[in-house]
Design a protein around this motif. Structure first.
Motif, PDB file in Angstrom:
ATOM      1  N   TYR A 145       0.807  -0.800   0.392  1.00  0.00           N
ATOM      2  CA  TYR A 145       0.621  -0.107  -0.615  1.00  0.00           C
ATOM      3  C   TYR A 145       0.320   0.926   0.314  1.00  0.00           C
ATOM      4  O   TYR A 145       2.273   1.210   0.131  1.00  0.00           O
ATOM      5  N   SER A 146       0.031   2.551  -0.425  1.00  0.00           N
ATOM      6  CA  SER A 146       1.259   3.369  -0.410  1.00  0.00           C
ATOM      7  C   SER A 146       0.647   4.828  -0.402  1.00  0.00           C
ATOM      8  O   SER A 146      -1.231   4.232  -0.918  1.00  0.00           O
ATOM      9  N   PHE A 147       0.465   6.365  -0.142  1.00  0.00           N
ATOM     10  CA  PHE A 147       0.445   6.931  -0.456  1.00  0.00           C
ATOM     11  C   PHE A 147       0.570   8.220  -0.604  1.00  0.00           C
ATOM     12  O   PHE A 147       2.100   8.618   0.115  1.00  0.00           O
ATOM     13  N   ARG A 148       0.596   8.980  -1.633  1.00  0.00           N
ATOM     14  CA  ARG A 148       1.498   9.597  -2.654  1.00  0.00           C
ATOM     15  C   ARG A 148       0.382  10.952  -2.847  1.00  0.00           C
ATOM     16  O   ARG A 148      -0.627  11.033  -3.634  1.00  0.00           O
ATOM     17  N   SER A 149       1.228  12.740  -2.707  1.00  0.00           N
ATOM     18  CA  SER A 149       0.061  13.618  -3.029  1.00  0.00           C
ATOM     19  C   SER A 149       1.059  13.479  -5.180  1.00  0.00           C
ATOM     20  O   SER A 149       2.017  13.711  -5.211  1.00  0.00           O
ATOM     21  N   TYR A 150      -0.416  14.344  -5.764  1.00  0.00           N
ATOM     22  CA  TYR A 150       0.131  14.579  -6.728  1.00  0.00           C
ATOM     23  C   TYR A 150      -0.029  15.935  -7.828  1.00  0.00           C
ATOM     24  O   TYR A 150      -1.233  16.667  -6.717  1.00  0.00           O
ATOM     25  N   LEU A 151       0.690  16.592  -8.328  1.00  0.00           N
ATOM     26  CA  LEU A 151       0.095  17.609  -9.530  1.00  0.00           C
ATOM     27  C   LEU A 151      -0.868  17.225 -10.472  1.00  0.00           C
ATOM     28  O   LEU A 151      -0.980  16.142 -11.493  1.00  0.00           O
ATOM     29  N   ALA A 152      -2.589  17.121 -10.799  1.00  0.00           N
ATOM     30  CA  ALA A 152      -3.721  16.323 -11.755  1.00  0.00           C
ATOM     31  C   ALA A 152      -2.971  17.405 -12.447  1.00  0.00           C
ATOM     32  O   ALA A 152      -3.129  16.864 -14.007  1.00  0.00           O
ATOM     33  N   SER A 153      -3.208  19.031 -12.545  1.00  0.00           N
ATOM     34  CA  SER A 153      -3.261  19.558 -13.927  1.00  0.00           C
ATOM     35  C   SER A 153      -3.079  20.816 -13.430  1.00  0.00           C
ATOM     36  O   SER A 153      -2.515  21.635 -12.340  1.00  0.00           O
ATOM     37  N   ARG A 154      -2.485  21.743 -14.729  1.00  0.00           N
ATOM     38  CA  ARG A 154      -2.457  23.477 -15.081  1.00  0.00           C
ATOM     39  C   ARG A 154      -3.171  23.656 -15.781  1.00  0.00           C
ATOM     40  O   ARG A 154      -3.024  22.945 -17.050  1.00  0.00           O
ATOM     41  N   CYS A 155      -3.168  25.209 -15.086  1.00  0.00           N
ATOM     42  CA  CYS A 155      -3.976  25.854 -16.202  1.00  0.00           C
ATOM     43  C   CYS A 155      -3.147  26.279 -17.282  1.00  0.00           C
ATOM     44  O   CYS A 155      -1.929  27.027 -17.076  1.00  0.00           O
ATOM     45  N   LEU A 156      -3.919  26.680 -18.377  1.00  0.00           N
ATOM     46  CA  LEU A 156      -2.374  27.514 -19.303  1.00  0.00           C
ATOM     47  C   LEU A 156      -2.949  28.411 -20.178  1.00  0.00           C
ATOM     48  O   LEU A 156      -2.350  29.355 -20.155  1.00  0.00           O
ATOM     49  N   SER A 157      -4.272  28.706 -19.323  1.00  0.00           N
ATOM     50  CA  SER A 157      -4.804  30.178 -19.691  1.00  0.00           C
ATOM     51  C   SER A 157      -5.151  31.309 -18.818  1.00  0.00           C
ATOM     52  O   SER A 157      -5.164  30.117 -17.625  1.00  0.00           O
ATOM     53  N   THR A 158      -4.989  31.926 -18.961  1.00  0.00           N
ATOM     54  CA  THR A 158      -5.342  33.221 -18.456  1.00  0.00           C
ATOM     55  C   THR A 158      -6.350  33.841 -18.185  1.00  0.00           C
ATOM     56  O   THR A 158      -6.620  35.068 -17.060  1.00  0.00           O
ATOM     57  N   VAL A 159      -7.554  33.502 -19.022  1.00  0.00           N
ATOM     58  CA  VAL A 159      -8.767  34.764 -18.481  1.00  0.00           C
ATOM     59  C   VAL A 159      -9.565  33.105 -19.655  1.00  0.00           C
ATOM     60  O   VAL A 159      -9.275  31.607 -19.930  1.00  0.00           O
ATOM     61  N   ASN A 160     -10.764  33.176 -19.345  1.00  0.00           N
ATOM     62  CA  ASN A 160     -11.917  32.444 -19.070  1.00  0.00           C
ATOM     63  C   ASN A 160     -12.642  31.932 -20.788  1.00  0.00           C
ATOM     64  O   ASN A 160     -12.258  33.157 -20.842  1.00  0.00           O
ATOM     65  N   PRO A 161     -12.439  31.259 -21.566  1.00  0.00           N
ATOM     66  CA  PRO A 161     -13.452  29.871 -20.707  1.00  0.00           C
ATOM     67  C   PRO A 161     -11.037  29.097 -20.034  1.00  0.00           C
ATOM     68  O   PRO A 161     -10.375  29.499 -21.086  1.00  0.00           O
ATOM     69  N   PHE A 162     -12.010  28.380 -19.677  1.00  0.00           N
ATOM     70  CA  PHE A 162     -10.454  27.279 -19.375  1.00  0.00           C
ATOM     71  C   PHE A 162      -9.560  26.376 -20.275  1.00  0.00           C
ATOM     72  O   PHE A 162     -10.410  25.918 -20.019  1.00  0.00           O
ATOM     73  N   GLU A 163      -8.455  26.768 -19.930  1.00  0.00           N
ATOM     74  CA  GLU A 163      -8.020  25.852 -20.924  1.00  0.00           C
ATOM     75  C   GLU A 163      -6.759  24.799 -19.784  1.00  0.00           C
ATOM     76  O   GLU A 163      -6.046  25.368 -19.154  1.00  0.00           O
ATOM     77  N   ARG A 164      -6.780  23.451 -19.448  1.00  0.00           N
ATOM     78  CA  ARG A 164      -5.670  23.312 -18.733  1.00  0.00           C
ATOM     79  C   ARG A 164      -5.474  21.610 -19.051  1.00  0.00           C
ATOM     80  O   ARG A 164      -5.871  21.656 -20.150  1.00  0.00           O
TER      81      ARG A 164
END
Length: 577
Positions: free
Chosen positions: A217-236
């Motif tokens: 078994y294990s426990f681990r934190s992750y970076l799931a996604s990053r936002c690439l846009s600076t305005v809406n609509p959001f691009e991730r």
């Protein structure tokens, strides 16, 4: 639109809930209903969906989508969530799932009858969490509860909340945090996926018991996604990469504390522990103080440092999304394992300072190093003998294509983030290998073979699975427990060849040819539970934790012999003309 009297568990509540009729069913003003029930409802992505919470139960759905999720389980949205007339409207079925009860409309009486159990509170699963709560609040923290839930990556992908199934290890449980929304926000910044944002001064705490006895078994934190846009609509961009080395069942008793504490987890399985995931030293120190104030052992506190140099903190629409993944493989008692995955013995707490502050960033732990100095080179000759027997056995009836095997997921988290590359939720506890791609046709037969790495030992357990190339969806496979010592059963002539018992062989085909075959299903339900004829596939190999390595991490690729795959296609019969 009309108004219904809310009846809760047979008693008038004194509240009225707006109802909207559609051709596909009724929709309810979910914000008003959750407020009346003592829950919480937040618009998601500026009214393009909804997140609702009742106790530990959390559900979400994007507006217009056919599927939502509650406790990371599929929930059909009939009709789908919509935003109209200034209200967020949700179907009764979704509301009932979030509440864990039933919702009934009585048109004649103009009532909305809700039957639901009381929501779970902090301490209902792990009593120590309730003891910890006042100490944390006295230190100036708002504490919100979430949950740890069994998660099926194929369902998440099928429902449209992820572009792929993360190369899931089919048949083996993954559990993930269902995070409460941050306090004080007017809409959820989280995209419709299993993820959360966090400020640099926030942290998440897991408190409870480790799993029952298992292989890993294990426990681990992750970076799931990053936002690439600076305005809406959001691009991730989905990245899904680990943010360091995991706490696992092989290192949990080591001195992994920061700074070192006086005592350790009492045993590996079903033992009390506290794991805090944060970037902030003050939050960590405050947690230790609160643990001591609550009469708990500070030596049971494990630290998962979020590397501030890799991530973008915040609870705004442009912050990184995070995830905490809990792996749990091969329980020795199947009933105990099923009970644990159904109701993990864990509570999830979100800690938010009442007064926002600049974090004093913790220094990340140094990366653990692969390698033990032991390799498998002495098995090369035996493996070549097995390869020859496979080819000799099948070459008269099949065209033979030997596939190259390569490292599948080998980047560090830093590399994946820099490249904005989706690495499917990998962990450094594992060496991931994969074959070349190939079309899976009705008559395709795949032979996989190699070293049973557990017999050296170079791993604590291994897995071989077949995947669809397009969605990285795994739909079944086998482990070392299935194939241990099976070469002689398939090739009796090799029974007395030296060290042949340290090798294995297996088959993947459309039909079960014998006891050493995995039958690859068609995707008849179009739910990613198989692949259809002509779809592109590949074989994935997982090798978990080299038990001889000082750092107890996945094997060094230079110290093992890569597993192999051969695709066999029937030789066409001669034309009788």
């Amino acid at each position: 639109m009309s108004s219904l009297e809310l009846i809760t568990n047979g008693k008038p509540s004194g509240n009225n809930i707006s109802r909207k009729k559609t051709s596909k069913g009724a929709l309810l003003d979910i914000a008003a209903l959750m407020d009346a029930m003592g829950g919480r409802c937040t618009p998601m992505l500026l009214d393009r969906g909804v997140v609702a919470q009742y106790g530990k139960r959390i559900g979400f759905a994007a507006a217009g989508d056919a599927w939502g999720m509650v406790q990371v389980k599929l929930c059909q949205m009939e009709p789908p969530v919509t935003f109209e007339d200034g209200f967020l409207w949700a179907p009764t079925g979704f509301v009932a799932e979030v509440l864990g009860g039933s919702v009934t409309l009585d048109e004649e009486r103009q009532t909305l009858e809700v039957a639901a159990p009381p929501p779970l509170r902090i301490g209902d699963i792990e009593p120590s969490a309730k003891d910890l709560l006042p100490a944390l609040e006295s230190l100036g923290y708002r504490v919100e509860q979430g949950d740890m839930c069994l998660s099926d990556a194929i369902d998440v992908c099928f429902a449209g909340y992820s572009p792929n199934a993360n190369g899931n290890n089919a048949g083996f449980p993954y559990l993930c945090i269902q995070a409460p929304q941050p306090p004080g926000i007017d809409h959820a910044a989280v995209s419709p996926s299993i993820a959360f944002t966090m400020r640099e001064d926030e942290g998440f705490v897991l408190i409870g018991r480790t799993p029952p006895e298992c292989d890993y078994y294990s426990f681990r934190s992750y970076l799931a996604s990053r936002c690439l846009s600076t305005v809406n609509p959001f691009e991730r961009q989905k990245i899904y990469t680990q943010l360091g080395d995991p706490v696992n069942s092989y290192n949990v008793q080591e001195d992994m504390f920061y700074p070192p504490q006086a005592s350790k987890v009492d045993g590996v399985f079903e033992s009390f522990f506290i794991l805090v995931s944060t970037a902030d030293r003050r939050l960590y120190d405050d947690l230790l103080h609160a643990v001591d104030e609550a009469g708990l052992d500070t030596g049971k506190v494990l630290l998962d440092v979020i590397d501030s140099g890799l991530v973008r903190f915040g609870n705004d629409d442009f912050a990184d999304l995070f995830n905490v993944l809990h792996r749990f493989s091969n329980p020795h008692d199947k009933a105990a394992g099923e009970a644990y995955t159904t109701r993990p013995t864990l509570e999830v707490l979100r800690l938010t300072p009442l007064k926002e502050r600049k974090a004093e960033f913790l220094q990340p732990f140094p990366a653990r190093q692969r390698g033990s100095g032991t390799n498998e080179d002495h098995l090369q000759r035996s493996l070549l003998t097995l390869r020859k027997s496979i080819i000799d056995t099948y070459s008269s009836r099949y065209c033979i294509r030997e596939l190259d095997t390569q490292i599948w997921l080998g980047d560090t988290g830093e590399q994946a983030i820099a490249r904005l590359e989706d690495v499917l939720g990998e962990t450094r506890d594992t060496l991931y290998l994969r074959s070349e791609s190939f079309p899976f046709n009705p008559d395709t037969l795949v032979i996989v073979y190699g070293v049973n790495h557990n017999t050296i030992p170079k791993t604590v357990y291994t897995n071989v699975s077949c995947y669809g190339e397009r969605y990285f969806n795994g739909f079944g496979g086998i482990t070392n427990a299935d194939y241990a010592g099976n070469v002689a059963r398939n090739f009796p002539e090799l029974e007395y060849v030296a060290e042949m018992d340290r090798l294995y062989v297996w088959k993947f085909a459309r039909t079960r040819l014998d006891g050493d075959t995995f039958a690859v299903p068609q995707d008849t339900g179009r739910n990613l539970r198989g692949i259809n004829d002509g779809d592109t596939a590949f074989i994935g190999f997982r090798n978990y934790v080299d038990p001889g390595s000082p750092d107890l991490i996945g094997p060094d690729p230079d110290e093992i012999i890569f597993d192999r795959a051969i695709v066999l296609t029937p030789i066409p019969s001669p034309d009788p003309r």
